[in-house]
Motif scaffolding. Structure first.
Motif, PDB file in Angstrom:
ATOM      1  N   ALA A   1       4.261  17.169 -15.110  1.00  0.00           N
ATOM      2  CA  ALA A   1       3.500  18.463 -15.419  1.00  0.00           C
ATOM      3  C   ALA A   1       1.944  18.321 -14.992  1.00  0.00           C
ATOM      4  O   ALA A   1       1.258  18.965 -14.647  1.00  0.00           O
ATOM      5  CB  ALA A   1       3.669  18.394 -16.784  1.00  0.00           C
ATOM      6  N   LEU A   2       1.428  16.834 -15.224  1.00  0.00           N
ATOM      7  CA  LEU A   2       0.057  16.430 -15.150  1.00  0.00           C
ATOM      8  C   LEU A   2      -0.270  16.645 -13.701  1.00  0.00           C
ATOM      9  O   LEU A   2      -1.198  17.164 -13.239  1.00  0.00           O
ATOM     10  CB  LEU A   2      -0.153  14.883 -15.406  1.00  0.00           C
ATOM     11  N   PHE A   3       0.422  16.083 -12.770  1.00  0.00           N
ATOM     12  CA  PHE A   3       0.240  16.066 -11.336  1.00  0.00           C
ATOM     13  C   PHE A   3       0.120  17.825 -10.874  1.00  0.00           C
ATOM     14  O   PHE A   3      -0.738  18.026 -10.277  1.00  0.00           O
ATOM     15  CB  PHE A   3       1.513  15.642 -10.533  1.00  0.00           C
ATOM     16  N   LEU A   4       1.058  18.492 -11.416  1.00  0.00           N
ATOM     17  CA  LEU A   4       0.814  19.803 -10.980  1.00  0.00           C
ATOM     18  C   LEU A   4      -0.196  20.572 -11.857  1.00  0.00           C
ATOM     19  O   LEU A   4      -0.932  21.498 -10.684  1.00  0.00           O
ATOM     20  CB  LEU A   4       2.283  20.686 -11.596  1.00  0.00           C
ATOM     21  N   LEU A   5      -0.583  20.126 -12.707  1.00  0.00           N
ATOM     22  CA  LEU A   5      -1.878  21.160 -13.452  1.00  0.00           C
ATOM     23  C   LEU A   5      -3.066  20.587 -12.696  1.00  0.00           C
ATOM     24  O   LEU A   5      -3.939  21.429 -12.389  1.00  0.00           O
ATOM     25  CB  LEU A   5      -1.822  20.644 -14.792  1.00  0.00           C
ATOM     26  N   VAL A   6      -3.203  19.413 -12.282  1.00  0.00           N
ATOM     27  CA  VAL A   6      -4.351  18.759 -11.639  1.00  0.00           C
ATOM     28  C   VAL A   6      -4.376  19.274 -10.267  1.00  0.00           C
ATOM     29  O   VAL A   6      -5.719  19.927  -9.608  1.00  0.00           O
ATOM     30  CB  VAL A   6      -4.507  17.370 -11.524  1.00  0.00           C
TER      31      VAL A   6
END
Length: 770
Positions: A232-237
């Motif tokens: 989720a963090l990778f996608l949001l960044v």
């Protein structure tokens, strides 16, 4: 026109949604709360037997056999000991064995304290445990060691071949409902019995199915606890890096998270137990959910950039991209649901949950995203600052691709054709095999311990051959015993077999001890003599005869130790052993190969066949969807080439680079075609729309790449980044999501930008003005 009818339907539907947007949000909120409530009952629990074997007839027969002869579901713990017969060491080990046997899931154990020293004394027989003899008679140390070295029932099993290490073989109770999540706890409890007695963890080594599945369960918890948040963090960044504004990040994150909650809520309604495969569903749905939302956000910004009002931009973006999103979601759903063709409960459940998850992600994207657009103030222009430079660079790259491909389309097609032919050569070299231990990282404790056991002990993988006579007492006939001895010799000559042990070896040992130094054969010669030897063995204190032969002397078990953990190879040994029985045994004796490893090896054949059918069916069904979606048989069929090519490249790479391809890797292909086809659909849907607006092919291509080219590049980059965190998993099947799946997505993007453009330029793919 078909395109205009589709646009009008989308606009009318969206108008209804926007007119009742607060009711829609309320309904979504209530459903989300209901899903969260359902998730309260979720537990991470899996019966490995039900997960892979289900209610297969082979497993039901296996249960009948193990109830009589004992289970092959064993955990082997070896202890490094330079002096294994040291009295202090032995006393500590005996206390460990006694403590282990008190655990509720343990049926029995075998060790140096149960390995029997059978010794003939005049006309009688003495049977004593090696461990007891060593403790009670320290002066016989060398004699005990020498006998352990030559004893067929102990060497390489409870004592290493070099006589330096000892092992405890723990047999678990036969419990089909035992949750896999209990296995790591049980393995840890057994290891704690060793450390409680002062054995350091560095001298302990483990092997067997419980040890492997315990390590796999640890990976499952890792996926649930850490992998999903990282994805989720990778996608949001990545979304922020693409748009350089927060509202796309908030919208994509919110919509995808709701899709995950709804999907997992549905999964729990089906079964409140979350198994190891379903643990990857949140991350996959999150990644797939981002794709449609990004296309909608990109189209919305481009419509605003063209000077349209906010309401018109919302309607135009939904009309232009919404139809493509529906088709991409249907094809992705087909790719995921094709997992249901694999004849195991775990894959059927995974395919259904992923399919429903994709449908829910689409529903939320085409309803919530326009509502969020309408609730937020119109965003700033797309161009400006860092975003302008990124988009300008992307436009230059896309213009370069268009100019190069349209000048030399045949060269582009020829290069991709050459890649496809090379990939076919690699595919022809592929060998599919599964070794559960090798699904873990090379440096994992399980793999390190596996190498230790290979060097010092017999193989830890087993199959059992169950021999049945036509009548009670039929196994005591000397001719049949002699035939069984020849049969065992033939089995030990098979590739992959380390050792066999059975009633024949027990009779040979007893007979040899009673007739030591005399000129007799290796086996008794009459029915009565065989019966008397078995009675003498039990009367002399011999134990575990039930592990070798049934009470009515009609059925017996031949235990086979293998030096391979490859499941298909194990199934091959079982099949070869059954064929050897037809040549070496009389017709009154029948043989059935069984055991957990063998059952899973046989079932693996069905799994691989199901996966192949699933891949073919997904290609076929997606092809039909493309034909219906584009309204053209020609376009639908030609559009499948750039989507099949990445699968060929995947297969070719595996064939050239991997010695054996794990069966789970085929799951990557099934997921890849469902995800990779999305960009082709968006590309051709936009090209069809632009073709209806102009007769100039070059202008239509330029507009298509300007409008959709950006979005498919961005979604591909984000999908690749979304799957990269799977690299952190040391479990092969999930690690492949971070290596092979991104590779396939990159090849699919290249095929869309280059090959599809070339096919359009050559006129192979074209749409009429209508």
């Amino acid at each position: 026109m078909k395109v205009m009818r589709g646009e009008r339907f989308v606009r009318r539907s969206l108008g209804v949604v926007l007119a009742h947007r607060f009711w829609v949000l309320l309904i979504c909120g209530l459903v989300t709360c209901g899903a969260l409530y359902a998730l309260r009952s979720a537990v991470v629990a899996t019966s490995m037997i039900k997960l892979f074997l289900g209610d297969s007839p082979g497993y039901r027969q296996y249960v009948e056999w193990v109830d009589e002869f004992g289970s092959d579901d064993i955990l082997v713990v070896a202890v490094e000991a330079d002096d294994p017969l040291n009295p202090r060491f032995l006393r500590s080990l005996r206390r460990v064995v006694e403590a282990i046997e008190e655990l509720p899931d343990v049926a029995s154990s075998r060790s140096i304290f149960s390995a029997q020293w059978i010794e003939g004394k005049e006309d009688s027989l003495s049977v004593a445990a090696f461990g007891d003899v060593a403790l009670e008679n320290p002066e016989r140390r060398e004699e005990v060691l020498e006998r352990l070295r030559s004893d067929r029932f102990a060497s390489g099993l409870v004592v290493s071949r070099d006589l330096r290490d000892l092992a405890v073989i723990v047999e678990l109770t036969n419990d089909a409902d035992r949750a896999a999540e209990r296995v790591p706890i049980l393995v840890e409890a057994i290891l704690e019995r060793f450390t409680d007695e002062g054995f350091e963890p560095r001298v302990l080594h483990r092997a067997g199915t419980p040890a492997v599945f315990a390590a796999i369960m640890d990976e499952s918890y890792f996926n649930l606890d850490r992998l999903f948040p990282v994805v989720a963090l990778f996608l949001l960044v990545a979304v922020y890096a693409m748009f350089h504004r927060l509202w796309p990040v908030a919208i994509t994150g919110a919509v995808s998270l709701i899709a995950v909650i709804w999907t997992m809520g549905f999964a729990v309604l089906l079964d409140h137990q979350i198994n190891i495969m379903l643990a990857s569903v949140p991350a996959v749905i999150m990644i797939v959910g981002f794709s449609d939302v990004i296309h909608l956000c990109s189209a919305y910004l481009l419509e605003l950039e063209a000077g349209h009002s906010q309401k018109q931009a919302i309607l135009n973006s939904a009309a232009d991209v919404g139809i493509a999103c529906v088709l991409t979601s249907v094809t992705t759903l087909v790719g995921f649901v094709s997992l249901s063709f694999v004849p195991t409960p775990v894959f059927r459940q995974l395919g259904l949950v992923l399919g429903v998850g994709v449908a829910l992600a689409l529903l939320l994207a085409v309803t919530l995203v326009p509502i969020f657009f309408s609730l937020l103030p119109p965003p700033k222009a797309w161009r400006g600052g860092t975003t302008a430079r990124v988009q300008a660079l992307l436009d230059r790259v896309l213009d370069w691709v268009r100019s190069r491909v349209t000048r030399r389309p045949w060269l582009t097609v020829s290069l991709f054709g050459a890649v496809g032919l090379l990939a076919l050569v690699g595919i022809s070299r592929m060998t599919i095999e599964t070794d559960m231990a090798k699904r873990l990282a090379e440096k994992s404790q399980i793999r390190v311990d596996a190498r230790y056991f290979e060097e010092r002990f017999q193989g830890t993988s087993t199959i059992d051959l169950y021999v049945e006579a036509s009548e009670a007492g039929g196994l005591l006939e000397p001719e049949r015993i002699a035939a069984l001895a020849r049969y065992q010799d033939a089995i030990e000559a098979l590739p992959g077999v380390d050792w066999t042990i059975s009633l024949v070896d027990l009779l040979e040992t007893i007979y040899g001890e009673l007739h030591a130094g005399t000129e007799v054969g290796r086996l008794p010669q009459t029915h009565e003599e065989i019966a008397q030897l078995l009675l003498l063995f039990e009367m002399s204190g011999g134990e575990d005869l039930h592990r070798f032969v049934g009470f009515d002397r009609r059925r017996m078990r031949i235990a086979v130790r293998l030096n391979t953990n490859a499941m298909r190879a194990i199934a091959g040994v079982g099949k070869a052993a059954e064929e050897l029985a037809l040549r070496h045994l009389p017709p009154e004796l029948t043989v059935e190969a069984n055991g957990l490893f063998l059952l899973m090896g046989k079932w693996l054949e069905e799994i691989v066949s199901g996966q192949k059918i699933g891949v073919l069916m997904s290609i076929l069904l997606i092809g039909v969807m493309m034909i219906l979606g584009f309204g053209s048989i020609r376009v639908g069929l030609w559009s499948m080439i750039p989507n099949i090519l990445p699968l060929f490249v995947l297969g070719g790479y595996l064939g050239f680079a991997w010695e054996f391809v794990d069966s789970d890797i085929l799951m990557v292909a099934m997921l890849a075609i469902g995800i990779g086809v999305d960009d082709t659909i968006h590309y051709l849907m936009r090209f069809r729309l632009e073709s209806s607006r102009t007769d100039d092919l070059g202008e239509a291509l330029e507009r298509t790449l300007h409008f959709t080219g950006r979005a498919i590049v961005m979604t591909s980059v984000i999908l690749v980044l979304g799957f990269l965190p799977f690299l952190a998993s040391s479990y092969l099947s999930l690690h492949a999501f971070g290596t092979l799946l991104p590779m396939v997505l990159i090849v699919a993007l290249a095929a869309d930008l280059f090959l599809v453009t070339a096919l359009i330029q050559l006129g192979v793919i074209r749409f009429s003005k209508d």
